[in-house]
Design a protein around this motif. Structure first.
Motif, PDB file in Angstrom:
ATOM      1  N   GLN A 176       1.079  -1.188   0.044  1.00 49.10           N
ATOM      2  CA  GLN A 176       0.049   0.004   0.054  1.00 49.10           C
ATOM      3  C   GLN A 176       0.811   1.389   0.057  1.00 49.10           C
ATOM      4  O   GLN A 176       0.769   2.143  -0.339  1.00 49.10           O
ATOM      5  CB  GLN A 176      -1.078   0.093   1.202  1.00 49.10           C
ATOM      6  N   ASP A 177       2.137   1.630   0.926  1.00 46.16           N
ATOM      7  CA  ASP A 177       2.966   2.299   0.302  1.00 46.16           C
ATOM      8  C   ASP A 177       3.563   2.422  -0.410  1.00 46.16           C
ATOM      9  O   ASP A 177       3.680   3.612  -1.635  1.00 46.16           O
ATOM     10  CB  ASP A 177       3.524   2.332   1.730  1.00 46.16           C
ATOM     11  N   VAL A 178       3.992   1.273  -1.089  1.00 48.24           N
ATOM     12  CA  VAL A 178       4.592   1.584  -2.799  1.00 48.24           C
ATOM     13  C   VAL A 178       3.417   1.946  -3.888  1.00 48.24           C
ATOM     14  O   VAL A 178       3.728   2.761  -4.492  1.00 48.24           O
ATOM     15  CB  VAL A 178       5.637  -0.019  -2.763  1.00 48.24           C
ATOM     16  N   LEU A 179       2.705   1.320  -3.957  1.00 49.36           N
ATOM     17  CA  LEU A 179       1.712   0.930  -4.580  1.00 49.36           C
ATOM     18  C   LEU A 179       0.901   2.815  -4.689  1.00 49.36           C
ATOM     19  O   LEU A 179       0.473   3.557  -5.447  1.00 49.36           O
ATOM     20  CB  LEU A 179       0.946   0.873  -4.694  1.00 49.36           C
ATOM     21  N   GLY A 180       0.713   3.375  -2.992  1.00 46.13           N
ATOM     22  CA  GLY A 180      -0.503   4.116  -2.572  1.00 46.13           C
ATOM     23  C   GLY A 180       0.056   5.229  -3.278  1.00 46.13           C
ATOM     24  O   GLY A 180      -1.133   6.636  -2.840  1.00 46.13           O
ATOM     25  N   ASN A 181       1.293   5.364  -3.569  1.00 44.62           N
ATOM     26  CA  ASN A 181       2.140   6.671  -3.312  1.00 44.62           C
ATOM     27  C   ASN A 181       2.792   6.763  -4.373  1.00 44.62           C
ATOM     28  O   ASN A 181       3.146   8.063  -4.812  1.00 44.62           O
ATOM     29  CB  ASN A 181       3.791   6.674  -2.591  1.00 44.62           C
ATOM     30  N   ASP A 182       2.284   6.395  -5.706  1.00 45.75           N
ATOM     31  CA  ASP A 182       2.234   7.150  -6.967  1.00 45.75           C
ATOM     32  C   ASP A 182       0.794   7.279  -7.885  1.00 45.75           C
ATOM     33  O   ASP A 182      -0.265   6.890  -7.262  1.00 45.75           O
ATOM     34  CB  ASP A 182       3.015   5.517  -7.405  1.00 45.75           C
ATOM     35  N   THR A 183       0.764   8.729  -7.890  1.00 44.71           N
ATOM     36  CA  THR A 183      -0.614   9.086  -7.627  1.00 44.71           C
ATOM     37  C   THR A 183      -0.992   8.196  -9.400  1.00 44.71           C
ATOM     38  O   THR A 183      -1.657   9.045  -9.802  1.00 44.71           O
ATOM     39  CB  THR A 183      -0.251  11.120  -8.406  1.00 44.71           C
ATOM     40  N   HIS A 184      -0.489   7.511 -10.281  1.00 43.91           N
ATOM     41  CA  HIS A 184      -0.522   6.888 -11.610  1.00 43.91           C
ATOM     42  C   HIS A 184      -1.728   5.786 -11.744  1.00 43.91           C
ATOM     43  O   HIS A 184      -1.481   5.638 -12.473  1.00 43.91           O
ATOM     44  CB  HIS A 184       0.493   7.364 -12.768  1.00 43.91           C
ATOM     45  N   ILE A 185      -1.433   5.792 -10.695  1.00 44.56           N
ATOM     46  CA  ILE A 185      -1.617   3.807  -9.621  1.00 44.56           C
ATOM     47  C   ILE A 185      -2.995   4.151  -9.162  1.00 44.56           C
ATOM     48  O   ILE A 185      -3.338   5.303  -7.642  1.00 44.56           O
ATOM     49  CB  ILE A 185      -0.421   3.030  -8.869  1.00 44.56           C
ATOM     50  N   GLU A 186      -4.206   3.872  -9.255  1.00 43.70           N
ATOM     51  CA  GLU A 186      -5.630   3.630  -8.133  1.00 43.70           C
ATOM     52  C   GLU A 186      -5.464   2.197  -7.509  1.00 43.70           C
ATOM     53  O   GLU A 186      -5.788   1.716  -8.658  1.00 43.70           O
ATOM     54  CB  GLU A 186      -7.107   4.281  -8.995  1.00 43.70           C
ATOM     55  N   VAL A 187      -5.014   1.812  -6.325  1.00 44.31           N
ATOM     56  CA  VAL A 187      -5.596   0.539  -5.768  1.00 44.31           C
ATOM     57  C   VAL A 187      -6.294   0.979  -5.613  1.00 44.31           C
ATOM     58  O   VAL A 187      -7.841   1.722  -4.536  1.00 44.31           O
ATOM     59  CB  VAL A 187      -4.865   0.545  -4.613  1.00 44.31           C
TER      60      VAL A 187
END
Lengths: 405, 128
Positions: free
Chosen positions: A308-319
């Motif tokens: 969640q840290d890794v993916l959540g910090n990327d504004t282009h990725i919507e989890v």
């Protein structure tokens, strides 16, 4: 959990594999492969009714697996029916429960069900002429992608005869509020069917504590082989339900014009079962038990937070899943802005990162949450932080190729 | 350097597909769904009295491969006759893309083609 990886040949150093598709099928440890191989090498006989040593050994191993599985889910062995997988288990139930339903009844599902826990009930509902209702998800705010209990309370009324729901979503990772749903269903006397296909590998599930009527899962998502699954049913239900397929091994008496059924799970297991796979599943649940839920859950929590840290910090990725780690399992569906899921998965594969892309056999869910197709990275007990980092690197590469900045 | 699959013209066609438009009152139309991802493409074609395609368009969602392929396919169709369309194969469509298409992506590359074959079949059935 580091040593775990060495037990999976598919993860050997030479493959350089980042396997993030455990929600589709988990990798199989050596100990499970050995158990199955031993069957074919040492006692490859059919089970039941054989009076020679090899068949007795095969039967003991087969029934031993039933005991192991029963212990694993807190059931009694005569409540454990072996199937070919979750899909068959649910189909069996949808057919077997038909006699108990009328057009005045209602079947309740959630919005996030896999096609396997949707279509059999659709078919049943259309045959009986009864209503299907869907428990909504919360789609905004802090609790986004969790089960909307207000909707559950509205759906589950006195007309409801069956409540069938996944203990954890294979797309969103959402863990269902099992006790609350059980409570609502029991209050109106509905039969509860839990699709544990995803949850079974991520959390301990005790059927007695949950007090569900049925629970189904597959072996292959639990570090076991494909082609085997479990249908747990409370003894009183299994005794009452009529079998849905017929043949050898499931009868008590047979004449040219009629037959009566065997007692216990045998009634639902006609024909030669997938013996090696059942034995493999038995070895898989022992393997899980030996690793221990405490360390599995701790590892899972760590991976969830890290991912969640890794993916959540990327504004282009919507989890697409709950943000609180207590509400979810380590199954992450996501969208990368401007890049189609198939293209993301293709680019991930170039660096041996195995993810799945598409509708994940949940087309109505994707429409419900307003997505076309999504990428899914799903974790297992062997998933490392490094795996998540390599996923992130692959996603960066995808964004570079598609000039997403 | 150009990517082996996502070449600049493929990405360009993904960002800005050719003939992505609706055709009002099309003579032929067909739809195809990619079963693995749920993507769908609809193709619409206008045919004149001599069986020649005078205009065509497509709609739907898809990945870079399927959007590039349907762009090139529809572009190719315009000016051709129905007979020429009938002679087109999946391999031609893959050739038009000019990139190596793996087994897993074949459905993406040929999604527009499947919609076109559907359109032709519906049209011919109607005109028997």
């Amino acid at each position: 959990m580091k040593d775990i990886r060495t037990q999976f040949t598919a993860l050997s150093d030479t493959t350089n594999l980042v396997y993030l598709d455990s929600a589709a099928t988990a990798l199989v440890p050596e100990i499970v492969l050995d158990a199955m191989s031993l069957y074919y090498k040492k006692y490859p006989a059919n089970v039941h009714r054989g009076l020679y040593d090899m068949s007795i050994e095969a039967t003991q191993q087969y029934e031993g697996a039933r005991k192991s599985v029963a212990q694993f889910i807190g059931a009694s062995p005569d409540e454990v029916v072996f199937t070919s997988g979750t899909t068959q288990g649910i189909n069996m139930l949808a057919v077997a429960l038909k006699k108990q339903l009328t057009s005045d009844d209602v079947i309740v599902l959630t919005r996030y069900e896999h096609h396997a826990n949707l279509i059999p009930w659709q078919q049943l509902a259309s045959e009986v002429g009864c209503e299907l209702r869907f428990i909504d998800l919360i789609l905004t705010g802090d609790e986004k992608y969790t089960v909307d209990m207000e909707s559950a309370r509205t759906c589950i009324d006195a007309q409801v005869k069956v409540v069938a729901y996944s203990a954890a979503s294979h797309v969103l990772g959402t863990i269902a509020p099992i006790q609350e749903i059980q409570h609502l269903a029991k209050a109106v006397g509905a039969i509860t069917v839990i699709d544990a296909a995803q949850a079974i590998a991520h959390m301990p599930l005790n059927v007695k504590e949950i007090d569900c009527d049925f629970l189904v899962f597959s072996g292959h998502k639990l570090y076991g082989p494909t082609g085997v699954g479990v249908l747990y049913g409370k003894k009183e239900h299994l005794e009452k339900l009529a079998p849905v397929s017929f043949g050898g091994g499931m009868v008590e008496t047979v004449s040219y014009t009629s037959a009566t059924w065997a007692k216990g799970p045998a009634k639902f297991e006609p024909g030669t079962p997938s013996i090696a796979a059942v034995i493999g599943l038995g070895a898989a649940v022992k393997f899980i038990t030996s690793v221990g839920w405490k360390s599995i859950c701790a590892h899972e929590k760590d991976i969830i937070q890290y991912a969640q840290d890794v993916l959540g910090n990327d504004t282009h990725i919507e989890v697409l899943g709950p943000t609180h780690d207590t509400d979810r399992i380590a199954v992450f569906s996501f969208c990368v802005s401007g890049i189609h899921a198939h293209d993301v998965a293709e680019i991930c594969n170039r660096s041996h990162v195995a993810v799945r892309a598409g509708h994940h056999c949940a087309i109505p869910l994707l429409k419900y949450i307003g997505k076309e197709s999504v990428v899914r990275a799903s974790c297992g007990i062997y998933t490392s932080r490094e795996d998540i980092e390599r996923l992130a690197t692959a996603l960066t590469e995808a964004k570079r190729i598609f000039s997403v900045t | 350097m150009d990517d082996i699959l996502y070449k600049e013209y493929i990405l360009e066609l993904y960002r800005d597909p050719l003939h992505k438009k609706n055709i009002t009152h099309p003579t032929m139309h067909g739809k195809a769904v990619n079963q693995s991802c749920g993507d769908d493409i609809t193709v619409m074609l206008l045919v004149d009295d001599t069986d020649r395609i005078t205009d065509a368009g497509h709609q739907g969602v898809g990945c870079a491969i399927s959007q590039a392929a349907v762009s090139l396919l529809i572009d190719w169709c315009i000016g051709k006759t129905i007979r020429e369309l009938n002679e087109l194969t999946q391999e031609h469509v893959v050739d038009m893309l000019g990139i190596h298409i793996s087994y897993a992506r074949k459905n993406c590359a040929t999604l527009g083609y499947v919609a076109l074959t559907q359109a032709i079949q519906l049209y011919e059935r109607k005109n028997i």
